[in-house]
Design an enzyme around this catalytic site. Structure first.
Site, PDB file in Angstrom:
ATOM      1  CB  THR A  15      -0.917   0.041   1.246  1.00 13.54           C
ATOM      2  OG1 THR A  15      -0.120   0.158   2.416  1.00 13.54           O
ATOM      3  CG2 THR A  15      -1.784  -1.193   1.328  1.00 13.54           C
ATOM      4  CG  ASP A  16      -1.132   4.898  -1.261  1.00  9.77           C
ATOM      5  OD1 ASP A  16      -1.774   4.692  -0.205  1.00  9.77           O
ATOM      6  OD2 ASP A  16      -1.672   5.322  -2.300  1.00  9.77           O
ATOM      7  CG  MET A  17       3.038   7.272   2.755  1.00 12.59           C
ATOM      8  SD  MET A  17       3.929   8.824   2.922  1.00 12.59           S
ATOM      9  CE  MET A  17       3.503   9.271   4.593  1.00 12.59           C
TER      10      MET A  17
END
Length: 133
Positions: A15-17
């Site tokens: 995932t991203d942030m």
């Protein structure tokens, strides 16, 4: 028709942030489903490779409908709908419960260790002939 469903638990590293799955993380999930489909049909990819057969991806298409998120359980439905000739197409739908997250396909060809196109192994041909009457 051949089909199989695989479960993927979304890891934080995918995932991203914001906790949304990065688009490139979906491709390994397709591989998980594809190899599970073949194994469920009695054709483990490791055995195909040991016999000198390889199935590289020559085309990939993926459409994102809704984002997957960290800790989701994603079901990847892999289907071979058409009797393969020289090319093998596998269609995919990815779900979180009943919610479709993505859909697409991959296209493959059988090659030998030198990278030359070859006919599929006899076990694969028998399986396809039995399922696509």
């Amino acid at each position: 028709m051949l089909e199989h469903r695989s479960q993927i638990e979304v890891r934080y590293a995918e995932t991203d942030m914001m906790g949304v799955v990065y688009h490139g993380s979906y491709l390994p999930w397709l591989e998980v489903a594809r190899t599970a489909l073949l194994a469920a049909e009695g054709l483990p990819y490791r055995e195909l490779e040991a016999q000198g057969f390889f199935l590289p991806v020559i085309e990939v298409n993926l459409r994102y409908h809704k984002p997957a998120r960290y800790a989701d359980t994603v079901t990847v439905h892999a289907v071979i709908r058409e009797k393969p000739a020289l090319r093998l197409r596998i269609d995919y739908e990815l779900f979180r419960g009943d919610e479709k997250l993505a859909s697409g396909h991959t296209v493959h060809v059988f090659i030998d260790k030198a990278g030359r196109p070859i006919r599929p192994p006899a076990a694969f041909t028998r399986l396809i002939d039995a399922r696509f009457v």
